[in-house]
Write a protein that holds these residues in place. Structure first.
Motif, PDB file in Angstrom:
ATOM      1  N   THR A 145     -18.663 -73.011  33.322  1.00  0.00           N
ATOM      2  CA  THR A 145     -17.923 -74.182  32.859  1.00  0.00           C
ATOM      3  C   THR A 145     -17.902 -74.249  31.333  1.00  0.00           C
ATOM      4  O   THR A 145     -18.839 -73.807  30.660  1.00  0.00           O
ATOM      5  CB  THR A 145     -18.579 -75.463  33.415  1.00  0.00           C
ATOM      6  OG1 THR A 145     -18.602 -75.390  34.848  1.00  0.00           O
ATOM      7  CG2 THR A 145     -17.818 -76.708  32.991  1.00  0.00           C
ATOM      8  N   GLY A 146     -16.836 -74.827  30.813  1.00  0.00           N
ATOM      9  CA  GLY A 146     -16.728 -75.060  29.380  1.00  0.00           C
ATOM     10  C   GLY A 146     -16.402 -76.508  29.082  1.00  0.00           C
ATOM     11  O   GLY A 146     -15.969 -77.268  29.955  1.00  0.00           O
ATOM     12  N   GLN A 202      -5.423 -68.857  30.253  1.00  0.00           N
ATOM     13  CA  GLN A 202      -4.816 -68.086  31.341  1.00  0.00           C
ATOM     14  C   GLN A 202      -5.252 -68.683  32.674  1.00  0.00           C
ATOM     15  O   GLN A 202      -6.426 -69.032  32.853  1.00  0.00           O
ATOM     16  CB  GLN A 202      -5.220 -66.616  31.248  1.00  0.00           C
ATOM     17  CG  GLN A 202      -4.626 -65.896  30.040  1.00  0.00           C
ATOM     18  CD  GLN A 202      -4.873 -64.392  30.072  1.00  0.00           C
ATOM     19  OE1 GLN A 202      -5.517 -63.867  30.983  1.00  0.00           O
ATOM     20  NE2 GLN A 202      -4.359 -63.690  29.072  1.00  0.00           N
ATOM     21  N   HIS A 203      -4.294 -68.776  33.598  1.00  0.00           N
ATOM     22  CA  HIS A 203      -4.572 -69.446  34.862  1.00  0.00           C
ATOM     23  C   HIS A 203      -3.693 -68.882  35.970  1.00  0.00           C
ATOM     24  O   HIS A 203      -2.731 -68.152  35.719  1.00  0.00           O
ATOM     25  CB  HIS A 203      -4.306 -70.949  34.721  1.00  0.00           C
ATOM     26  CG  HIS A 203      -2.856 -71.268  34.494  1.00  0.00           C
ATOM     27  ND1 HIS A 203      -1.995 -71.619  35.511  1.00  0.00           N
ATOM     28  CD2 HIS A 203      -2.099 -71.255  33.362  1.00  0.00           C
ATOM     29  CE1 HIS A 203      -0.791 -71.830  35.021  1.00  0.00           C
ATOM     30  NE2 HIS A 203      -0.815 -71.619  33.723  1.00  0.00           N
ATOM     31  N   LYS A 210      -9.371 -67.671  32.356  1.00  0.00           N
ATOM     32  CA  LYS A 210     -10.064 -67.327  31.110  1.00  0.00           C
ATOM     33  C   LYS A 210      -9.418 -68.023  29.924  1.00  0.00           C
ATOM     34  O   LYS A 210      -8.271 -68.465  29.988  1.00  0.00           O
ATOM     35  CB  LYS A 210     -10.065 -65.819  30.887  1.00  0.00           C
ATOM     36  CG  LYS A 210      -8.684 -65.196  30.731  1.00  0.00           C
ATOM     37  CD  LYS A 210      -8.750 -63.690  30.508  1.00  0.00           C
ATOM     38  CE  LYS A 210      -9.280 -62.940  31.705  1.00  0.00           C
ATOM     39  NZ  LYS A 210      -9.182 -61.464  31.527  1.00  0.00           N
ATOM     40  N   ILE A 211     -10.190 -68.119  28.863  1.00  0.00           N
ATOM     41  CA  ILE A 211      -9.685 -68.593  27.581  1.00  0.00           C
ATOM     42  C   ILE A 211      -9.530 -67.394  26.666  1.00  0.00           C
ATOM     43  O   ILE A 211     -10.448 -66.573  26.532  1.00  0.00           O
ATOM     44  CB  ILE A 211     -10.635 -69.630  26.957  1.00  0.00           C
ATOM     45  CG1 ILE A 211     -10.599 -70.930  27.771  1.00  0.00           C
ATOM     46  CG2 ILE A 211     -10.258 -69.922  25.513  1.00  0.00           C
ATOM     47  CD1 ILE A 211     -11.494 -72.013  27.229  1.00  0.00           C
ATOM     48  N   VAL A 212      -8.369 -67.290  26.050  1.00  0.00           N
ATOM     49  CA  VAL A 212      -8.083 -66.214  25.111  1.00  0.00           C
ATOM     50  C   VAL A 212      -8.031 -66.820  23.711  1.00  0.00           C
ATOM     51  O   VAL A 212      -7.350 -67.823  23.482  1.00  0.00           O
ATOM     52  CB  VAL A 212      -6.752 -65.520  25.438  1.00  0.00           C
ATOM     53  CG1 VAL A 212      -6.490 -64.387  24.451  1.00  0.00           C
ATOM     54  CG2 VAL A 212      -6.754 -64.990  26.873  1.00  0.00           C
ATOM     55  N   VAL A 219     -12.934 -65.259  27.252  1.00  0.00           N
ATOM     56  CA  VAL A 219     -14.087 -65.797  27.973  1.00  0.00           C
ATOM     57  C   VAL A 219     -13.602 -66.259  29.342  1.00  0.00           C
ATOM     58  O   VAL A 219     -12.682 -67.079  29.442  1.00  0.00           O
ATOM     59  CB  VAL A 219     -14.730 -66.979  27.220  1.00  0.00           C
ATOM     60  CG1 VAL A 219     -15.812 -67.633  28.073  1.00  0.00           C
ATOM     61  CG2 VAL A 219     -15.313 -66.529  25.892  1.00  0.00           C
ATOM     62  N   SER A 220     -14.219 -65.740  30.388  1.00  0.00           N
ATOM     63  CA  SER A 220     -13.868 -66.154  31.748  1.00  0.00           C
ATOM     64  C   SER A 220     -14.493 -67.515  32.049  1.00  0.00           C
ATOM     65  O   SER A 220     -15.632 -67.793  31.660  1.00  0.00           O
ATOM     66  CB  SER A 220     -14.355 -65.123  32.762  1.00  0.00           C
ATOM     67  OG  SER A 220     -13.724 -63.884  32.554  1.00  0.00           O
ATOM     68  N   LEU A 221     -13.727 -68.352  32.763  1.00  0.00           N
ATOM     69  CA  LEU A 221     -14.193 -69.684  33.121  1.00  0.00           C
ATOM     70  C   LEU A 221     -13.692 -70.053  34.509  1.00  0.00           C
ATOM     71  O   LEU A 221     -12.669 -69.546  34.961  1.00  0.00           O
ATOM     72  CB  LEU A 221     -13.668 -70.739  32.130  1.00  0.00           C
ATOM     73  CG  LEU A 221     -14.360 -70.947  30.795  1.00  0.00           C
ATOM     74  CD1 LEU A 221     -13.681 -72.091  30.056  1.00  0.00           C
ATOM     75  CD2 LEU A 221     -15.842 -71.247  30.958  1.00  0.00           C
TER      76      LEU A 221
END
Length: 298
Positions: A145-146, A202-203, A210-212, A219-221
């Motif tokens: 989680t972020g 990205q979804h 992930k967040i690019v 970073v994968s989330l």
């Protein structure tokens, strides 16, 4: 009919709850709703007993069906664009230039979230990018989680989310605003702080992958909480309604605004955004408005 005891602006949980209290008190009520609730993209609603796991629409549809069984309550689809205080009543005008009149107003129109300029963010909002750990935290417990936030708000929020998952990263989307003591506490709890600027979320169908970042790092989330700005759904300047420092409509303990005869309840008055809280506030406000009308008429 154009004249009512009460006009309720906003026909979601708070507005419908207020209208039920008023309908059961034989008040002539008009609910005006634009049909754009802030949670319309959220797949499931939680933390509301008897409706835990229902969709937001299922809850509001059932509420509307039950409310409209009271013959003194009417529902009008439309967007309110103007509110005017007259000598003894209020005039409410919709986008179609229809005018309605009432002795009292209840503003339950909610708020509009202002999405950041990050591709993919709005598509995930309410689905895997979340605003509330009480509403959605259990479903993403123990997942990677972020939190997208910064400074004191992010630090305080991290305490709530840390209770639900220890695999937690703070994304400040720029230079960190934490003081040294906050940074030390976050590091002690193994919460990483990432200052890189976000380029994209990205979804897949609203489920974050992930967040690019602008530097191409990824970073994968599985879930992301975000504290984002908002604005009121109605023009508060029409009636010179006073706002709090956070931008909510300011009300007293009786949900009265600074304008006599105008009340407000729901997401537009509090940071505690939940279906249960909106229903409770609406029920209370409806009773207060009915009491004020009864006092004036007796």
């Amino acid at each position: 009919m154009k004249n009512f005891d009460v006009i309720i602006i906003g026909g979601s949980y708070a507005g419908l709850s207020a209208s039920m209290a008023l309908g059961r008190s034989l008040r002539n009520v008009l609910i005006i709703d634009s049909g754009k609730p802030c949670n319309r993209q959220t797949p499931y609603s939680h933390n509301f007993i008897t409706h835990d796991g229902s969709t937001p629409k299922e809850i509001s549809d059932l509420a509307k069906e039950q409310v409209l069984k009271y013959e003194t309550v009417q529902f009008h689809e439309g967007e309110v664009v103007k509110m005017i205080k007259n000598a003894t009543e209020y005039t409410v005008t919709t986008a179609n230039s229809e005018e309605f009149y009432a002795k009292k107003l209840i503003i339950a129109a909610g708020i509009k979230d202002v999405m950041p300029d990050i591709p993919g963010f709005s598509e995930c909002w309410g689905i895997s990018i979340l605003h509330c750990p009480y509403c959605h935290g259990y479903e993403v417990r123990n997942k990677k989680t972020g939190i997208l936030s910064n400074g004191d708000i992010a630090f305080d929020f991290s305490k709530l989310v840390f209770n639900l998952t220890k695999d937690l990263t703070l994304f400040t989307n720029g230079k960190s605003g934490f003081i040294l003591d906050q940074t030390d506490q976050l590091e002690r709890n193994k919460i990483e702080i990432t200052e890189d600027n976000i380029a994209e979320v990205q979804h897949e169908n609203g489920q974050i992958q992930k967040i690019v970042f602008e530097n191409s790092r990824e970073v994968s989330l599985e879930a992301l909480y975000a504290k984002i700005p908002f604005k009121q759904n109605i023009n508060t300047e029409d009636l010179a309604l006073e706002l709090t420092e956070q931008g909510f409509i300011k009300v007293d303990a009786m949900h009265k605004t600074n304008i006599p005869g105008v009340f407000a309840c729901g997401d537009n008055v509090t940071m505690m955004r939940s279906v249960a809280n909106a229903v409770a506030q609406g029920n209370f406000t409806g009773a207060v408005v009915n009491r004020e009308l009864a006092e004036e008429e007796f």
